[in-house]
Enzyme design. Structure first.
Site, PDB file in Angstrom:
ATOM      1  N   GLU A   1      47.800  46.053  44.934  1.00  0.00           N
ATOM      2  CA  GLU A   1      48.921  45.156  44.679  1.00  0.00           C
ATOM      3  C   GLU A   1      50.240  45.642  45.273  1.00  0.00           C
ATOM      4  O   GLU A   1      51.065  44.839  45.683  1.00  0.00           O
ATOM      5  CB  GLU A   1      49.086  44.901  43.178  1.00  0.00           C
TER       6      GLU A   1
ATOM      7  N   HIS B   1      45.431  39.375  30.756  1.00  0.00           N
ATOM      8  CA  HIS B   1      45.243  38.258  31.689  1.00  0.00           C
ATOM      9  C   HIS B   1      45.937  36.984  31.200  1.00  0.00           C
ATOM     10  O   HIS B   1      45.480  35.888  31.508  1.00  0.00           O
ATOM     11  CB  HIS B   1      43.749  37.950  31.886  1.00  0.00           C
TER      12      HIS B   1
ATOM     13  N   PHE C   1      46.898  37.374  38.933  1.00  0.00           N
ATOM     14  CA  PHE C   1      47.265  37.105  37.535  1.00  0.00           C
ATOM     15  C   PHE C   1      48.679  37.659  37.379  1.00  0.00           C
ATOM     16  O   PHE C   1      48.965  38.734  37.895  1.00  0.00           O
ATOM     17  CB  PHE C   1      46.340  37.836  36.549  1.00  0.00           C
ATOM     18  N   ALA C   2      49.519  36.965  36.650  1.00  0.00           N
ATOM     19  CA  ALA C   2      50.903  37.424  36.516  1.00  0.00           C
ATOM     20  C   ALA C   2      50.963  38.849  35.973  1.00  0.00           C
ATOM     21  O   ALA C   2      51.853  39.622  36.324  1.00  0.00           O
ATOM     22  CB  ALA C   2      51.697  36.480  35.608  1.00  0.00           C
ATOM     23  N   ASP C   3      50.002  39.203  35.128  1.00  0.00           N
ATOM     24  CA  ASP C   3      49.970  40.552  34.569  1.00  0.00           C
ATOM     25  C   ASP C   3      49.960  41.615  35.663  1.00  0.00           C
ATOM     26  O   ASP C   3      50.462  42.713  35.472  1.00  0.00           O
ATOM     27  CB  ASP C   3      48.725  40.720  33.702  1.00  0.00           C
TER      28      ASP C   3
HETATM   29  C1  LIG Z   1      45.033  45.439  39.053  1.00  0.00           C
HETATM   30  C2  LIG Z   1      44.067  44.307  39.042  1.00  0.00           C
HETATM   31  N1  LIG Z   1      43.976  43.496  40.091  1.00  0.00           N
HETATM   32  C3  LIG Z   1      43.123  42.464  40.087  1.00  0.00           C
HETATM   33  C4  LIG Z   1      42.308  42.229  39.007  1.00  0.00           C
HETATM   34  C5  LIG Z   1      41.313  41.062  39.014  1.00  0.00           C
HETATM   35  N2  LIG Z   1      39.941  41.626  39.095  1.00  0.00           N
HETATM   36  C6  LIG Z   1      39.198  41.802  37.993  1.00  0.00           C
HETATM   37  S1  LIG Z   1      37.731  42.579  38.313  1.00  0.00           S
HETATM   38  C7  LIG Z   1      38.074  42.607  39.967  1.00  0.00           C
HETATM   39  C8  LIG Z   1      37.103  43.224  40.923  1.00  0.00           C
HETATM   40  C9  LIG Z   1      36.839  44.650  40.578  1.00  0.00           C
HETATM   41  O1  LIG Z   1      35.914  45.204  41.454  1.00  0.00           O
HETATM   42  P1  LIG Z   1      35.285  46.614  41.174  1.00  0.00           P
HETATM   43  O2  LIG Z   1      36.374  47.606  40.908  1.00  0.00           O
HETATM   44  O3  LIG Z   1      34.380  46.928  42.291  1.00  0.00           O
HETATM   45  O4  LIG Z   1      34.492  46.465  39.796  1.00  0.00           O
HETATM   46  P2  LIG Z   1      33.218  45.526  39.515  1.00  0.00           P
HETATM   47  O5  LIG Z   1      33.715  44.213  39.015  1.00  0.00           O
HETATM   48  O6  LIG Z   1      32.454  45.425  40.759  1.00  0.00           O
HETATM   49  O7  LIG Z   1      32.478  46.267  38.448  1.00  0.00           O
HETATM   50  C10 LIG Z   1      39.316  42.041  40.235  1.00  0.00           C
HETATM   51  C11 LIG Z   1      39.932  41.918  41.562  1.00  0.00           C
HETATM   52  C12 LIG Z   1      42.442  43.075  37.916  1.00  0.00           C
HETATM   53  N3  LIG Z   1      41.715  42.901  36.812  1.00  0.00           N
HETATM   54  N4  LIG Z   1      43.305  44.118  37.957  1.00  0.00           N
END
Ligand SMILES: Cc1ncc(C[n+]2csc(CCOP(=O)(O)OP(=O)(O)O)c2C)c(N)n1
Ligand SMILES: Cc1ncc(C[n+]2csc(CCOP(=O)(O)OP(=O)(O)O)c2C)c(N)n1
Ligand SMILES: [Mg+2]
Ligand SMILES: [Mg+2]
Lengths: 325, 326, 325, 326
Positions: free
Chosen positions: A59, A128, A82-84
């Protein structure tokens, strides 16, 4: 007039402006393959080769690179997912984007847009569900748009895509699926012009985003009890339309400000401050506010319902300010 | 050396101009003439100079809180820089920025930066723009050893590697982050070791050797211009002055500093040039004199310039200076 | 009573509590070798082996690790170096520290403290001058203390070091050198109790931190003109002492809120909102506020002076609210 | 295999319990009984199971949005987990957290985390605490391939290396971050390659092999307990379910998923155990039945539990539930 959804309206704005202006490109997490997690970019799928970009979960670079790309002549549209997670790269916004033009003495035009979902959905819980637009109204340096209808979404976003200043756009998750009339003809909505979504004479309700709809519902209910509510949708918070608000209060003599974010130090307090200063002698009752309790958004449905405001809270607040007649 | 005299003297002259500017700034600061605080580039001149000798005007750089040297080497106007240090209307930022926020978009300087590692995401963005515009410009992102421990470093290097962006990450390892030695806070022996984590070339060089810097950056710039993506270069140097002017520097012995003075890049390059017959006493004097009078003129310009009008504080936030909600 | 500086007062609080409680440790950038960049930790130099730790420039871990260390039974005191760099690790605060206890249903006691300098100094410019306490008042989950005198600094900080909830302490850079009386005896100042720093009857000025001193100066000047100003130092913003403020306004009928942070959506608006709601009928004039213009802190001295409020702005605001007599 | 039957069946049983819990959660979610959204650990059970077999109750873990498996393997109460998924008063977080925020401090689970990489700084802090307390506990920080591109990863690894903290960074590379393939966003072939950037051991293993996970984590835990500092382990696996329940998964072909189903860790381990005569049909049935009835009981518990009282939303922010400023 044809009806399209809020998310289609965003897609149309992007599509039209990207077709017109080759310097616009957009990027973020999970936007290119499924059209974004809330489908906002479905209309861009397969179009604009190379200008709709999936990125790493980084980010600080998602936001900070928007500044760099703008300085180098592009018009980046960065999604915050997400705004968070604005907090996750917050320094790139608050210390870089929002300060750059000012501290370099006006050297740059920062035509960049940050956009994404905010607000509650069905039990997305504390990390979220945030509404943090107030923070971007407090810190100087970015224009803040908070559309509530497909019509406003499209018109405001098209303006954002032509803005020479940074813009952040908060799209409420519960609104993406909302349908509404949008004309075929091209239009732009200027920043800083509130929209009186319903006229009334007893109480002014100033609001934005999802709470516009809750306020309209409250107004409809209250009408049955003989109470006439004026619903003013600010549409943009930086700048915000003082004139429309103050004139409305001068007419109704009573004000409620309604938002989803936390009550404590929410932007409602700022509206209230300005109104009491500019229309002190017109106020017949203390200004009231509607907002979330000062806790985080809890997971369980009855808890979320308790914390987050809806039309019933608006009705209560309106009756409160009328109690003083 | 396979370089012609003019080129080599040019490098020397740039280093001298930086040193002269910085020495003057130090003097002025100690005289109480400059507000704020300033971080000197003295002893690190070879890095900016060697690096920038590879750049065109349309190339970009992002700089740091220790940015005067970068600006000068990229071609900034010393007058406007000095005026900005004074907080004058004629400064680069019309007095709004000061030392840590000087920028000159007309020559691709995307800002000094008061936030450690704050420039790296900006550099990545400029790199994205260049790629989308199908240009062959490049970006050099300067950052310190301390900055290499911030998350922004990691995100920017991964990002630029994934998208193969024309960004050169030029680490200035001056052995200190304020009061902290690099070994205390940084888990690797060479900051360039971190390149492995991004699958890009990484190299460590003597940052006090202007030719080594020039040649290493040259290779990286060529790779970047031709679509080969980013490079991480660590230029090892030593901060012979305090972190900022006025730093009590209780964290090191004077003897350590004295040792490093002997290795400072200008004297070293000068000795080489002289020994190779590429710099006469006269030429040397001309270069120093020219730098001195340029800097003196800049001081005069700055001192005779007016302060900005107080109300001008309310401009430059947005393009439409509408004064929203003041 | 003996006089010590604000920064010595902080040092004493740390020294006394670290001597008493072996779980307290403190860390951050540049704190161990020169006693901190503003000398606040000079009294700890060479003491508490291993419990005063210099760290990498890694703000997300500086803040996030405070949560982990607290969960594992320690009392971390993390320094944020400059308030501006709270943004650099903001997500660890806003998404982790401030939410953890709530979203886990109260499982943890988060005895952790974040502290450091905020506010202007002499031309530190936009990235080293921020006052952003309002943001921590808006987002729920951390207690916010903003001391103005050596006495308050010591007493509030000792309370912070015993708190079972997260605390953030903003120490104004221009106050570190300020001297004031501090008793030899041990004392603690509870959160949520304002201190009436000067009694008066015509206008209430609610303020904190550096602006307490500017307000006192204004009050002294105004006294010569026959205007009696009550200066209420909130000392803590979460929680803040509504009772003292409202009672004062009920007495004076006029309110000015003065802070250094931006006027727009600054915490002054929240104080104003609550006061107009709770004491509407007591107000004889609109509430006024004093604060920075909504731009960033510029470098050049005349610009900084223009943007940032001082006693003259307080005097003006007081006269303003009296203009309505 | 040099392990005794009881130990091996224990690993198998833990994986089965996780699978059973997750399959039930999926079913319940699709029936509309669970609010919010959930991320399943199906296909990744070997990692949590093999890793946690090395831990004591007093050791810590930090988890992710895909945390159910970690919790169960660390010894969490399945009833309280299920009740939390339902948003009930008897859940781990009294309904305040849901799937992504389950924690159990009594067994060292410092929280699932809705923020990608959000647990890594927390793990570093727990590691600092352990070191200051002169204990020999350890922390395992779980995180995904996507998380390895966040700044927090870099800061935490450098930090733990510099201070030699007892933290094992256990990367679950399931090939996807939501819709994005790891190769699209991550500049290295193996996430463990990044260990070089922190001067710590890094190793990649087959994350579907519970014994490989057990043994690799064992070595890292021993090193950490004896003051040797952190290790980065990449456990390669494959996310055979959608990112969340309901994910349209337009970003991959069904055939690709089918191929990976053949490699899922439970069947694989089961075949091994059976072939070595260490798991009879009867034992197998007992283990699955036990898991099933445990999960069914958890569902009953959750369904028969009350929702929290709405006003209880105003507790648990601070220790003194003073209701400040509501
Ligand atoms: C800082 C942040 N950015 C974006 C998200 C949205 N998000 C939730 S899970 C995810 C993918 C995560 O991938 P990975 O770390 O490989 O874990 P996996 O879901 O494959 O177990 C994203 C982008 C988030 N939760 N936190
Ligand atoms: C994000 C952030 N954290 C802390 C600081 C305070 N600070 C200013 S310079 C500095 C040290 C930087 O060290 P390095 O990157 O090695 O650069 P150098 O000063 O040696 O050139 C610190 C900690 C800052 N400006 N930004
Ligand atoms: Mg350094
Ligand atoms: Mg993954």
């Amino acid at each position: 007039m044809r009806e399209i959804t809020f998310s289609e309206a965003l897609g149309e704005a992007m599509y039209e402006e990207m077709s017109r202006d080759p310097t616009i490109f957009t990027y973020g997490e999970d936007i290119a393959k499924q059209g974004g997690i809330f489908g906002a970019y479905k209309s861009l799928l397969g179009k604009f080769q190379g200008r709709v970009i999936d990125t790493p979960i980084s980010e600080e670079v998602i936001f900070g690179s928007a500044l760099g790309a703008a300085l180098a002549g592009m018009r980046p549209v960065a999604e915050f997912h997400f705004a968070d997670f604005l907090f996750t790269g917050m320094t790139a916004i608050a210390n870089q984007i929002m300060k750059f033009r000012y501290m370099t003495g006006g050297q740059a035009k920062l035509h960049l847009v940050l956009r994404g979902p905010d607000g509650i959905s069905k039990s997305a819980a504390a990390q979220h569900s945030e509404s943090i637009e107030t923070i971007f109204m407090h810190i100087p340096g970015i224009k803040v748009i908070v559309p509530s209808t497909p019509y406003d979404m499209k018109g405001l976003f098209k303006t954002a895509l032509k803005s020479e200043d940074p813009v952040i756009c908060f799209e409420h998750k519960m609104l993406y699926g909302l349908k509404g009339p949008v004309p075929d003809e091209e239009y732009y909505i200027p920043f800083g012009k509130a929209d009186v979504k319903r006229e009334g004479k007893d109480v002014t309700v100033v609001t934005t985003s999802r709470m516009v709809h809750e306020s309209l519902k409250a107004a409809a209910n209250l009408e049955k009890e003989g109470i006439s509510v004026e619903v003013v949708d600010l549409r943009t918070l930086v700048p915000w339309d003082r004139e429309t608000v103050i004139n409305s209060v001068k007419k109704t003599h009573r004000l409620v400000v309604a938002h989803e974010t936390w009550k404590r130090s929410g932007w409602s307090s700022e509206i209230a401050f300005i109104v009491q200063r500019e229309a002190f002698d017109y106020l017949d009752a203390p200004i009231e506010k509607v907002g979330a309790y000062n806790v985080h958004i809890p997971f369980s449905p009855p808890l979320q319902d308790f914390v987050v405001p809806d039309y019933k809270d608006v009705e209560k607040a309106v009756k409160n300010v009328l109690g003083g007649i | 050396m396979e370089y012609d005299k003019e080129f080599l003297q040019g490098l020397y002259a740039t280093m001298v101009r930086i040193r002269t500017f910085e020495s003057k700034a130090e003097e002025l600061f100690l005289q109480g003439k400059l507000p704020g605080f300033i971080h000197l580039y003295i002893g690190e001149e070879a890095i900016a100079t060697g690096a920038m000798a590879n750049l065109r005007k349309s190339d970009y750089i992002t700089s740091t809180h220790r940015g005067h040297g970068h600006m000068i080497a990229k071609g900034a106007d010393i007058k406007k820089m000095m005026a900005e240090l004074y907080g004058k209307e004629t400064g680069y930022c019309r007095g709004k920025g000061g030392s840590m926020h000087i920028a000159d978009l007309s020559i691709g300087v995307l800002g000094a930066n008061g936030e450690v590692a704050g420039g790296l995401p900006i550099a990545a963005g400029a790199g994205m723009a260049i790629k989308l515009q199908k240009k062959d410009d490049v970006v050099i992102a300067f950052f310190g050893d301390g900055a290499s421990n911030r998350g922004a470093f990691h995100e920017a290097l991964n990002w630029c590697s994934v998208f193969k962006l024309p960004v050169i990450f030029l680490n200035e390892n001056n052995q200190f982050a304020s009061t902290e030695r690099v070994q205390e806070t940084t888990s690797v022996a060479n900051i360039s070791d971190r390149a492995v984590g991004y699958n890009i070339p990484g190299v460590s060089i003597d940052g006090n050797d202007v030719i080594a810097v020039y040649e290493t950056v040259k290779a990286a710039v060529e790779r970047a211009r031709s679509g080969g993506g980013p490079t991480l270069i660590e230029a090892k140097t030593y901060r012979i002055k305090g972190h900022f002017v006025g730093d009590p520097t209780l964290y090191r012995e004077k003897s350590e500093v004295d040792e490093h003075w002997a290795q400072e890049p200008i004297g070293r390059f000068e000795r080489e040039l002289v020994s190779m017959g590429l710099l006469s006493e006269e030429e040397k004097k001309k270069i120093w004199d020219a730098a001195k009078s340029e800097v003196e003129e800049a001081v005069k310009f700055a001192e005779s310039s007016p302060y900005p009008a107080p109300e001008s504080a309310l401009t430059d936030l947005f393009v439409d200076d509408a004064g929203y909600d003041y």
